[in-house]
Design a protein around this motif. Structure first.
Motif, PDB file in Angstrom:
ATOM      1  N   ASN A  21       0.851  -1.159   0.097  1.00 54.44           N
ATOM      2  CA  ASN A  21       0.049  -0.120   0.077  1.00 54.44           C
ATOM      3  C   ASN A  21       0.985   1.185   0.037  1.00 54.44           C
ATOM      4  O   ASN A  21       1.790   1.292   0.974  1.00 54.44           O
ATOM      5  N   ALA A  22       0.657   2.147  -0.855  1.00 52.55           N
ATOM      6  CA  ALA A  22       1.388   3.397  -0.973  1.00 52.55           C
ATOM      7  C   ALA A  22       0.726   4.244  -0.201  1.00 52.55           C
ATOM      8  O   ALA A  22      -0.469   5.049  -0.425  1.00 52.55           O
ATOM      9  N   ALA A  23       0.852   4.047   1.038  1.00 56.42           N
ATOM     10  CA  ALA A  23       0.091   5.064   2.234  1.00 56.42           C
ATOM     11  C   ALA A  23       0.581   6.394   2.491  1.00 56.42           C
ATOM     12  O   ALA A  23       1.679   6.703   2.040  1.00 56.42           O
ATOM     13  N   ASN A  24      -0.032   6.922   3.218  1.00 60.03           N
ATOM     14  CA  ASN A  24       0.179   8.239   3.969  1.00 60.03           C
ATOM     15  C   ASN A  24       0.724   7.867   5.302  1.00 60.03           C
ATOM     16  O   ASN A  24       0.697   6.869   5.929  1.00 60.03           O
ATOM     17  N   THR A  25       1.406   9.033   6.004  1.00 55.37           N
ATOM     18  CA  THR A  25       2.170   8.691   7.114  1.00 55.37           C
ATOM     19  C   THR A  25       0.973   8.474   8.423  1.00 55.37           C
ATOM     20  O   THR A  25       1.505   7.830   9.455  1.00 55.37           O
ATOM     21  N   SER A  26      -0.194   8.622   8.358  1.00 53.79           N
ATOM     22  CA  SER A  26      -1.102   8.188   9.277  1.00 53.79           C
ATOM     23  C   SER A  26      -1.347   6.564   9.110  1.00 53.79           C
ATOM     24  O   SER A  26      -1.850   6.193  10.368  1.00 53.79           O
ATOM     25  N   LEU A  27      -1.378   6.301   7.987  1.00 58.02           N
ATOM     26  CA  LEU A  27      -1.709   4.721   7.648  1.00 58.02           C
ATOM     27  C   LEU A  27      -3.231   4.459   7.833  1.00 58.02           C
ATOM     28  O   LEU A  27      -3.875   3.519   8.045  1.00 58.02           O
ATOM     29  N   GLY A  53       0.669   3.239  15.121  1.00 60.13           N
ATOM     30  CA  GLY A  53       1.189   4.459  15.489  1.00 60.13           C
ATOM     31  C   GLY A  53       1.669   5.359  14.123  1.00 60.13           C
ATOM     32  O   GLY A  53       2.686   5.835  14.249  1.00 60.13           O
ATOM     33  N   GLY A  54       1.270   5.066  12.938  1.00 53.89           N
ATOM     34  CA  GLY A  54       1.805   5.858  11.903  1.00 53.89           C
ATOM     35  C   GLY A  54       2.971   5.110  11.249  1.00 53.89           C
ATOM     36  O   GLY A  54       3.271   4.069  11.668  1.00 53.89           O
ATOM     37  N   CYS A  55       3.532   5.660  10.347  1.00 54.01           N
ATOM     38  CA  CYS A  55       4.666   5.173   9.464  1.00 54.01           C
ATOM     39  C   CYS A  55       5.543   6.205   9.002  1.00 54.01           C
ATOM     40  O   CYS A  55       4.701   7.279   8.295  1.00 54.01           O
TER      41      CYS A  55
END
Length: 168
Positions: A21-27, A53-55
């Motif tokens: 998944n090309a996610a955002n920092t919050s997931l 806890g995000g990424c």
């Protein structure tokens, strides 16, 4: 023996061990492939992502696949493209860290979207070159690990770029 395949279509339809998944920092979901994966996986994916806890950009985290045909989702955060700085390194880290998680979790088939080329604005040609070289280098450095890497392209333009790079 490891191999690299190319596929055009919707990554949420692939029955593989893991999709990336090309996610955002919050997931916690978003647009593009991130939103599509969250919608297809169902609310349990969001619930698990809330516990992570995000990424950070370039890093990767793994969850179950839930309602997806894929057993797992590896979430990675690509860089937003500005054409300067350490963006190529961060993008390469997305692929390396995702493959490291695949190895740690005995994943034999993994599908990657074209990370950062949508809303994050990375030019497809540059991003694909980084993706292909990074994956090839990672595979050659892990000769004892048998993995099939699939570059899943959402459109024909992206597919053509990857096809040309893989033919070289």
């Amino acid at each position: 023996m490891s191999k690299i395949d190319l596929w055009i279509g919707d990554i949420t339809k692939l029955a593989v061990d893991a999709i990336v998944n090309a996610a955002n920092t919050s997931l916690l979901g978003g647009g593009g492939v991130d939103g599509a994966i969250h919608r297809a996986a169902g609310p349990a994916l969001l619930a698990e992502c809330r516990t992570l806890g995000g990424c950070r950009t370039g890093e990767a985290k793994i969850t179950k696949g839930y309602a997806l045909p894929a057993k797992h989702v590896i979430h990675t955060v690509g860089p937003i493209y500005f054409g300067k700085g350490n963006e190529p390194i961060l993008l390469a880290n997305c692929y390396e860290n995702s493959l490291d998680l695949a190895l740690q979790n005995a994943i034999a088939t993994i599908a990657f979207p074209s990370i950062s080329t949508g809303a994050y604005g990375y030019p497809v040609e540059e991003a694909a070159a980084i993706a292909v070289s990074t994956v090839k280098n990672w595979i050659s450095g892990h000769a004892d690990y048998d993995v099939t890497v699939i570059f899943c392209c959402f459109d024909r333009v992206t597919y053509a770029v990857y096809r040309q790079l893989l033919a070289q």
